[in-house]
Design a protein around this motif. Structure first.
Motif, PDB file in Angstrom:
ATOM      1  N   MET A 151       0.817  -1.204   0.000  1.00  0.00           N
ATOM      2  CA  MET A 151       0.000   0.000   0.000  1.00  0.00           C
ATOM      3  C   MET A 151       0.859   1.266   0.000  1.00  0.00           C
ATOM      4  SD  MET A 151      -2.871   1.523  -0.061  1.00  0.00           S
ATOM      5  CE  MET A 151      -3.990   0.128   0.125  1.00  0.00           C
ATOM      6  N   VAL A 152       1.832   1.321   0.887  1.00  0.00           N
ATOM      7  CA  VAL A 152       2.651   2.528   1.010  1.00  0.00           C
ATOM      8  C   VAL A 152       3.437   2.794  -0.271  1.00  0.00           C
ATOM      9  CG1 VAL A 152       4.579   3.569   2.270  1.00  0.00           C
ATOM     10  CG2 VAL A 152       2.789   2.387   3.525  1.00  0.00           C
ATOM     11  N   SER A 153       3.812   1.733  -0.990  1.00  0.00           N
ATOM     12  CA  SER A 153       4.576   1.911  -2.225  1.00  0.00           C
ATOM     13  C   SER A 153       3.764   2.605  -3.316  1.00  0.00           C
ATOM     14  CB  SER A 153       5.081   0.560  -2.739  1.00  0.00           C
ATOM     15  OG  SER A 153       4.021  -0.221  -3.255  1.00  0.00           O
ATOM     16  N   LYS A 154       2.441   2.642  -3.169  1.00  0.00           N
ATOM     17  CA  LYS A 154       1.578   3.249  -4.180  1.00  0.00           C
ATOM     18  C   LYS A 154       1.343   4.740  -3.957  1.00  0.00           C
ATOM     19  CE  LYS A 154      -0.962  -1.114  -4.674  1.00  0.00           C
ATOM     20  NZ  LYS A 154      -2.284  -1.777  -4.530  1.00  0.00           N
ATOM     21  N   VAL A 155       1.683   5.230  -2.773  1.00  0.00           N
ATOM     22  CA  VAL A 155       1.388   6.627  -2.431  1.00  0.00           C
ATOM     23  C   VAL A 155       2.103   7.582  -3.382  1.00  0.00           C
ATOM     24  CG1 VAL A 155       1.620   8.421  -0.666  1.00  0.00           C
ATOM     25  CG2 VAL A 155       0.972   6.091  -0.011  1.00  0.00           C
ATOM     26  N   GLY A 156       1.340   8.506  -3.942  1.00  0.00           N
ATOM     27  CA  GLY A 156       1.906   9.528  -4.804  1.00  0.00           C
ATOM     28  C   GLY A 156       2.018   9.149  -6.262  1.00  0.00           C
ATOM     29  N   ARG A 157       1.845   7.873  -6.583  1.00  0.00           N
ATOM     30  CA  ARG A 157       1.935   7.481  -7.992  1.00  0.00           C
ATOM     31  C   ARG A 157       0.674   6.745  -8.453  1.00  0.00           C
ATOM     32  NH1 ARG A 157       6.374   2.550  -7.881  1.00  0.00           N
ATOM     33  NH2 ARG A 157       4.910   0.891  -7.337  1.00  0.00           N
ATOM     34  N   ASP A 158      -0.238   6.498  -7.531  1.00  0.00           N
ATOM     35  CA  ASP A 158      -1.513   5.883  -7.835  1.00  0.00           C
ATOM     36  C   ASP A 158      -2.593   6.928  -7.593  1.00  0.00           C
ATOM     37  OD1 ASP A 158      -4.018   4.422  -7.490  1.00  0.00           O
ATOM     38  OD2 ASP A 158      -2.802   2.599  -7.406  1.00  0.00           O
ATOM     39  N   THR A 159      -3.480   7.105  -8.577  1.00  0.00           N
ATOM     40  CA  THR A 159      -4.498   8.150  -8.458  1.00  0.00           C
ATOM     41  C   THR A 159      -5.390   7.961  -7.236  1.00  0.00           C
ATOM     42  OG1 THR A 159      -5.938   6.870  -9.946  1.00  0.00           O
ATOM     43  CG2 THR A 159      -4.567   8.597 -10.937  1.00  0.00           C
ATOM     44  N   ARG A 160      -5.460   6.748  -6.714  1.00  0.00           N
ATOM     45  CA  ARG A 160      -6.307   6.493  -5.547  1.00  0.00           C
ATOM     46  C   ARG A 160      -5.645   6.940  -4.240  1.00  0.00           C
ATOM     47  NH1 ARG A 160      -6.908   0.211  -6.395  1.00  0.00           N
ATOM     48  NH2 ARG A 160      -4.696   0.591  -6.866  1.00  0.00           N
ATOM     49  N   TYR A 161      -4.329   7.060  -4.243  1.00  0.00           N
ATOM     50  CA  TYR A 161      -3.601   7.328  -3.000  1.00  0.00           C
ATOM     51  C   TYR A 161      -2.631   8.494  -3.181  1.00  0.00           C
ATOM     52  CZ  TYR A 161      -5.192   2.498  -2.835  1.00  0.00           C
ATOM     53  OH  TYR A 161      -5.954   1.363  -2.935  1.00  0.00           O
ATOM     54  N   PRO A 162      -3.161   9.715  -3.296  1.00  0.00           N
ATOM     55  CA  PRO A 162      -2.268  10.865  -3.483  1.00  0.00           C
ATOM     56  C   PRO A 162      -1.460  11.205  -2.234  1.00  0.00           C
ATOM     57  CG  PRO A 162      -4.531  11.586  -3.192  1.00  0.00           C
ATOM     58  CD  PRO A 162      -4.577  10.094  -3.306  1.00  0.00           C
ATOM     59  N   THR A 163      -1.949  10.805  -1.061  1.00  0.00           N
ATOM     60  CA  THR A 163      -1.253  11.096   0.198  1.00  0.00           C
ATOM     61  C   THR A 163      -1.195   9.834   1.053  1.00  0.00           C
ATOM     62  OG1 THR A 163      -3.279  11.685   1.399  1.00  0.00           O
ATOM     63  CG2 THR A 163      -2.149  13.460   0.165  1.00  0.00           C
ATOM     64  N   HIS A 164      -0.306   9.876   2.068  1.00  0.00           N
ATOM     65  CA  HIS A 164      -0.243   8.766   3.001  1.00  0.00           C
ATOM     66  C   HIS A 164      -1.561   8.600   3.757  1.00  0.00           C
ATOM     67  CE1 HIS A 164       4.143   9.229   2.407  1.00  0.00           C
ATOM     68  NE2 HIS A 164       4.159   7.931   2.677  1.00  0.00           N
ATOM     69  N   ALA A 165      -2.226   9.724   4.047  1.00  0.00           N
ATOM     70  CA  ALA A 165      -3.483   9.662   4.794  1.00  0.00           C
ATOM     71  C   ALA A 165      -4.523   8.817   4.064  1.00  0.00           C
ATOM     72  CB  ALA A 165      -4.014  11.077   5.030  1.00  0.00           C
ATOM     73  N   LYS A 166      -4.604   8.966   2.723  1.00  0.00           N
ATOM     74  CA  LYS A 166      -5.551   8.177   1.942  1.00  0.00           C
ATOM     75  C   LYS A 166      -5.210   6.687   2.018  1.00  0.00           C
ATOM     76  CE  LYS A 166      -8.192  11.417   0.164  1.00  0.00           C
ATOM     77  NZ  LYS A 166      -9.649  11.484   0.463  1.00  0.00           N
ATOM     78  N   ALA A 167      -3.928   6.393   1.932  1.00  0.00           N
ATOM     79  CA  ALA A 167      -3.494   5.000   2.011  1.00  0.00           C
ATOM     80  C   ALA A 167      -3.794   4.406   3.382  1.00  0.00           C
ATOM     81  CB  ALA A 167      -2.004   4.900   1.703  1.00  0.00           C
ATOM     82  N   ILE A 168      -3.589   5.186   4.428  1.00  0.00           N
ATOM     83  CA  ILE A 168      -3.854   4.710   5.780  1.00  0.00           C
ATOM     84  C   ILE A 168      -5.338   4.421   5.975  1.00  0.00           C
ATOM     85  CG2 ILE A 168      -3.806   5.342   8.224  1.00  0.00           C
ATOM     86  CD1 ILE A 168      -1.084   4.561   6.946  1.00  0.00           C
ATOM     87  N   ASP A 169      -6.199   5.252   5.387  1.00  0.00           N
ATOM     88  CA  ASP A 169      -7.637   4.999   5.468  1.00  0.00           C
ATOM     89  C   ASP A 169      -7.986   3.634   4.882  1.00  0.00           C
ATOM     90  OD1 ASP A 169      -8.119   7.425   6.671  1.00  0.00           O
ATOM     91  OD2 ASP A 169      -8.718   8.443   4.818  1.00  0.00           O
ATOM     92  N   VAL A 170      -7.355   3.305   3.747  1.00  0.00           N
ATOM     93  CA  VAL A 170      -7.624   2.019   3.110  1.00  0.00           C
ATOM     94  C   VAL A 170      -7.061   0.875   3.944  1.00  0.00           C
ATOM     95  CG1 VAL A 170      -7.254   0.613   1.049  1.00  0.00           C
ATOM     96  CG2 VAL A 170      -7.703   3.057   0.819  1.00  0.00           C
ATOM     97  N   LEU A 171      -5.861   1.058   4.494  1.00  0.00           N
ATOM     98  CA  LEU A 171      -5.274   0.031   5.359  1.00  0.00           C
ATOM     99  C   LEU A 171      -6.171  -0.245   6.563  1.00  0.00           C
ATOM    100  CD1 LEU A 171      -1.471   0.950   5.460  1.00  0.00           C
ATOM    101  CD2 LEU A 171      -2.488  -1.124   4.498  1.00  0.00           C
ATOM    102  N   ARG A 172      -6.706   0.824   7.145  1.00  0.00           N
ATOM    103  CA  ARG A 172      -7.579   0.657   8.306  1.00  0.00           C
ATOM    104  C   ARG A 172      -8.858  -0.103   7.922  1.00  0.00           C
ATOM    105  NH1 ARG A 172      -7.288   5.366   9.806  1.00  0.00           N
ATOM    106  NH2 ARG A 172      -5.792   5.116  11.502  1.00  0.00           N
ATOM    107  N   ASN A 173      -9.407   0.228   6.780  1.00  0.00           N
ATOM    108  CA  ASN A 173     -10.598  -0.480   6.306  1.00  0.00           C
ATOM    109  C   ASN A 173     -10.292  -1.957   6.031  1.00  0.00           C
ATOM    110  OD1 ASN A 173     -13.442  -0.484   5.088  1.00  0.00           O
ATOM    111  ND2 ASN A 173     -12.197  -1.209   3.375  1.00  0.00           N
ATOM    112  N   ASN A 174      -9.146  -2.204   5.398  1.00  0.00           N
ATOM    113  CA  ASN A 174      -8.743  -3.588   5.137  1.00  0.00           C
ATOM    114  C   ASN A 174      -8.612  -4.368   6.435  1.00  0.00           C
ATOM    115  OD1 ASN A 174      -8.645  -2.903   2.449  1.00  0.00           O
ATOM    116  ND2 ASN A 174      -6.423  -2.912   2.300  1.00  0.00           N
ATOM    117  N   CYS A 175      -7.988  -3.735   7.399  1.00  0.00           N
ATOM    118  CA  CYS A 175      -7.734  -4.369   8.690  1.00  0.00           C
ATOM    119  C   CYS A 175      -9.035  -4.719   9.403  1.00  0.00           C
ATOM    120  CB  CYS A 175      -6.889  -3.423   9.543  1.00  0.00           C
ATOM    121  SG  CYS A 175      -6.363  -4.092  11.125  1.00  0.00           S
TER     122      CYS A 175
END
Length: 214
Positions: A151-175
């Motif tokens: 997930m973290v490797s996608k931050v900033g280069r994937d349109t879904r995860y422009p910031t770490h905060a967006k990625a963390i939201d998805v990680l929390r949902n996955n968890c």
């Protein structure tokens, strides 16, 4: 046990050259480079959680290795607007039959591969054992240390995860939610320590960020 499984997988690849062709194709097509390694892990996870279930290993191998071809550079759109609405699963199920035919894969098994890929996302409900194995293994790849790293490797280069905060939201949902949709008990057992690790990571993150943006 692990060495025995790996030996059997290697032996299968030697007997059936289309397996080598599939793996070589993914090895060269998986771009950016960190997109590669997910495929062999998914396959090995799927074999592991299968336990004594009867499944077609040709179908499982092909589906596990080819299910994500639509996320690779050279396969997905370059335009950001088009990429934001891109259906990589639809792309995969359209491309996979011709690729498998090219690799010499048994024609009668191609529909089963396509079916497994079609239903591998968490929101799907696969009806075949190969589809269930692929889906559960793919969910496991979103959990634990591997899930965080991917997930973290996608931050900033994937349109879904422009910031770490967006990625963390998805990680929390996955968890909190994904493990509940896992079909197989064997996969649930593997998910438990991965979820525990993710909770620890997310708890530590909240303490360290101290309310600041990330």
């Amino acid at each position: 046990m692990k060495n025995t499984v790996l030996s059997n997988l290697n032996a299968a690849a030697m007997v059936m050259p289309y397996r080598t062709a599939i793996e070589d194709f993914i090895h060269h097509s998986a771009l950016p480079m960190d997109k590669y390694s997910h495929q062999p892990r998914v396959y090995q996870l799927a074999v592991r959680i299968a336990e004594d279930a009867a499944y077609d290993d040709d179908v499982l191998h092909a589906a596990a290795w080819l299910h994500d071809i639509g996320v690779f550079i050279g396969h997905r759109p370059e335009d950001q607007a088009a990429l934001a609405s891109w259906d990589n699963v639809a792309y995969a199920i359209e491309r996979v039959p011709a690729l498998l035919s090219q690799f010499g894969f048994p024609e009668e098994k191609i529909p089963a591969v396509v079916n497994a890929i079609h239903h591998h996302l968490p929101r799907s409900s696969p009806q075949t054992i190969e589809g269930i194995l692929l889906r559960d293994a793919d969910i496991l790849e979103t959990l634990g240390a591997i899930g965080i790293l991917r997930m973290v490797s996608k931050v900033g280069r994937d349109t879904r995860y422009p910031t770490h905060a967006k990625a963390i939201d998805v990680l929390r949902n996955n968890c909190e939610n994904l493990a509940q949709s896992i079909h197989l008990i064997s996969a649930r057992h593997l998910a438990t320590p991965r979820i525990k690790l993710m909770h620890s990571f997310l708890d530590a993150l909240e303490i360290e960020r101290d309310g600041a943006d990330i």
